[in-house]
Design a protein around this motif. Structure first.
Motif, short mmCIF file in Angstrom:
data_model
loop_
_atom_site.label_atom_id
_atom_site.label_comp_id
_atom_site.label_asym_id
_atom_site.label_seq_id
_atom_site.Cartn_x
_atom_site.Cartn_y
_atom_site.Cartn_z
N ARG A 43 0.83 -1.21 0.00
CA ARG A 43 0.00 0.00 0.00
C ARG A 43 0.87 1.26 0.00
N GLY A 44 0.52 2.19 -0.90
CA GLY A 44 1.24 3.45 -1.00
C GLY A 44 2.40 3.43 -1.98
N SER A 45 2.80 2.25 -2.44
CA SER A 45 3.92 2.17 -3.40
C SER A 45 3.45 2.62 -4.78
N ALA A 47 3.77 0.98 -7.56
CA ALA A 47 3.10 -0.17 -8.20
C ALA A 47 1.67 -0.32 -7.68
N PHE A 48 1.47 -0.12 -6.38
CA PHE A 48 0.13 -0.21 -5.80
C PHE A 48 -0.79 0.84 -6.44
N CYS A 49 -0.30 2.07 -6.52
CA CYS A 49 -1.12 3.15 -7.07
C CYS A 49 -1.44 2.94 -8.55
N GLN A 50 -0.49 2.41 -9.30
CA GLN A 50 -0.74 2.13 -10.71
C GLN A 50 -1.79 1.03 -10.86
N GLN A 51 -1.69 -0.02 -10.05
CA GLN A 51 -2.68 -1.11 -10.10
C GLN A 51 -4.04 -0.61 -9.63
N TYR A 52 -4.06 0.21 -8.59
CA TYR A 52 -5.31 0.79 -8.09
C TYR A 52 -5.99 1.61 -9.19
N ALA A 53 -5.20 2.38 -9.93
CA ALA A 53 -5.74 3.19 -11.02
C ALA A 53 -6.31 2.29 -12.12
N ARG A 54 -5.59 1.23 -12.48
CA ARG A 54 -6.08 0.29 -13.51
C ARG A 54 -7.38 -0.38 -13.06
N GLN A 55 -7.41 -0.81 -11.80
CA GLN A 55 -8.62 -1.47 -11.28
C GLN A 55 -9.80 -0.50 -11.25
N THR A 56 -9.56 0.73 -10.83
CA THR A 56 -10.63 1.72 -10.79
C THR A 56 -11.18 1.97 -12.18
N ALA A 57 -10.29 2.15 -13.16
CA ALA A 57 -10.72 2.40 -14.54
C ALA A 57 -11.49 1.20 -15.08
N ALA A 58 -10.96 0.00 -14.87
CA ALA A 58 -11.61 -1.20 -15.38
C ALA A 58 -12.97 -1.43 -14.71
N ASN A 59 -13.06 -1.17 -13.42
CA ASN A 59 -14.34 -1.32 -12.71
C ASN A 59 -15.37 -0.33 -13.24
N TYR A 60 -14.94 0.91 -13.47
CA TYR A 60 -15.85 1.91 -14.01
C TYR A 60 -16.33 1.47 -15.40
N TYR A 61 -15.38 1.06 -16.23
CA TYR A 61 -15.71 0.64 -17.59
C TYR A 61 -16.69 -0.53 -17.57
N ASP A 62 -16.42 -1.51 -16.72
CA ASP A 62 -17.27 -2.68 -16.63
C ASP A 62 -18.69 -2.30 -16.18
N GLY A 63 -18.78 -1.38 -15.26
CA GLY A 63 -20.09 -0.97 -14.76
C GLY A 63 -20.88 -0.10 -15.70
N GLN A 64 -20.19 0.61 -16.59
CA GLN A 64 -20.87 1.57 -17.46
C GLN A 64 -21.02 1.11 -18.91
N ASP A 86 -7.21 7.96 -13.60
CA ASP A 86 -6.22 9.01 -13.33
C ASP A 86 -6.48 9.68 -11.99
N ALA A 87 -7.75 9.94 -11.69
CA ALA A 87 -8.10 10.56 -10.40
C ALA A 87 -7.76 9.62 -9.24
N ALA A 88 -8.00 8.33 -9.43
CA ALA A 88 -7.66 7.35 -8.39
C ALA A 88 -6.16 7.32 -8.16
N TYR A 89 -5.38 7.39 -9.23
CA TYR A 89 -3.93 7.40 -9.11
C TYR A 89 -3.47 8.62 -8.30
N ARG A 90 -4.01 9.78 -8.61
CA ARG A 90 -3.62 11.00 -7.88
C ARG A 90 -4.00 10.91 -6.41
N ARG A 91 -5.19 10.37 -6.11
CA ARG A 91 -5.60 10.20 -4.71
C ARG A 91 -4.65 9.26 -4.00
N CYS A 92 -4.29 8.20 -4.65
CA CYS A 92 -3.39 7.20 -4.04
C CYS A 92 -2.02 7.81 -3.75
N ARG A 93 -1.47 8.52 -4.70
CA ARG A 93 -0.14 9.12 -4.50
C ARG A 93 -0.17 10.20 -3.43
N ALA A 94 -1.33 10.86 -3.26
CA ALA A 94 -1.49 11.86 -2.21
C ALA A 94 -1.84 11.21 -0.88
#
Length: 96
Positions: A43-45, A47-64, A86-94
């Protein structure tokens, strides 16, 4: 930020090549390496933030998205999903 741009380009090329057919998402996913399983990185690395961003984007895409959508609607949904990622990535890095 450069790495995110390069990653986005790679994701786009992978999607255009048809690499999403084995994705675990119901509607497929144009987001390479996005998985439904838990994020395996510390958490916080970076790699974690990049994966979190990919998962967030994929989840949004799947739902919409809907397989019956027009090409234009699919592109719009994918772009909106990228914005969410992208927004998830920025939140994670912050660390928020």
């Amino acid at each position: 930020m450069r790495s995110m741009v390069l990653a986005a380009c790679g994701l786009l090329l992978a999607g255009l090549a048809g690499c999403q057919s084995d994705a675990p998402y119901a509607n497929g996913s144009p987001f390479y390496d996005a998985t439904i399983s838990a994020n395996p990185y510390p958490r916080g690395s970076e790699a974690f933030c990049q994966q979190y961003a990919r998962q967030t984007a994929a989840n949004y895409y799947d739902g919409q998205s809907d397989p019956g959508d027009s090409f234009g609607a699919q592109v719009f949904t994918e772009q909106r999903a990228r914005t969410q990622g992208d927004a998830a990535y920025r939140r994670c890095r912050a660390r928020r």
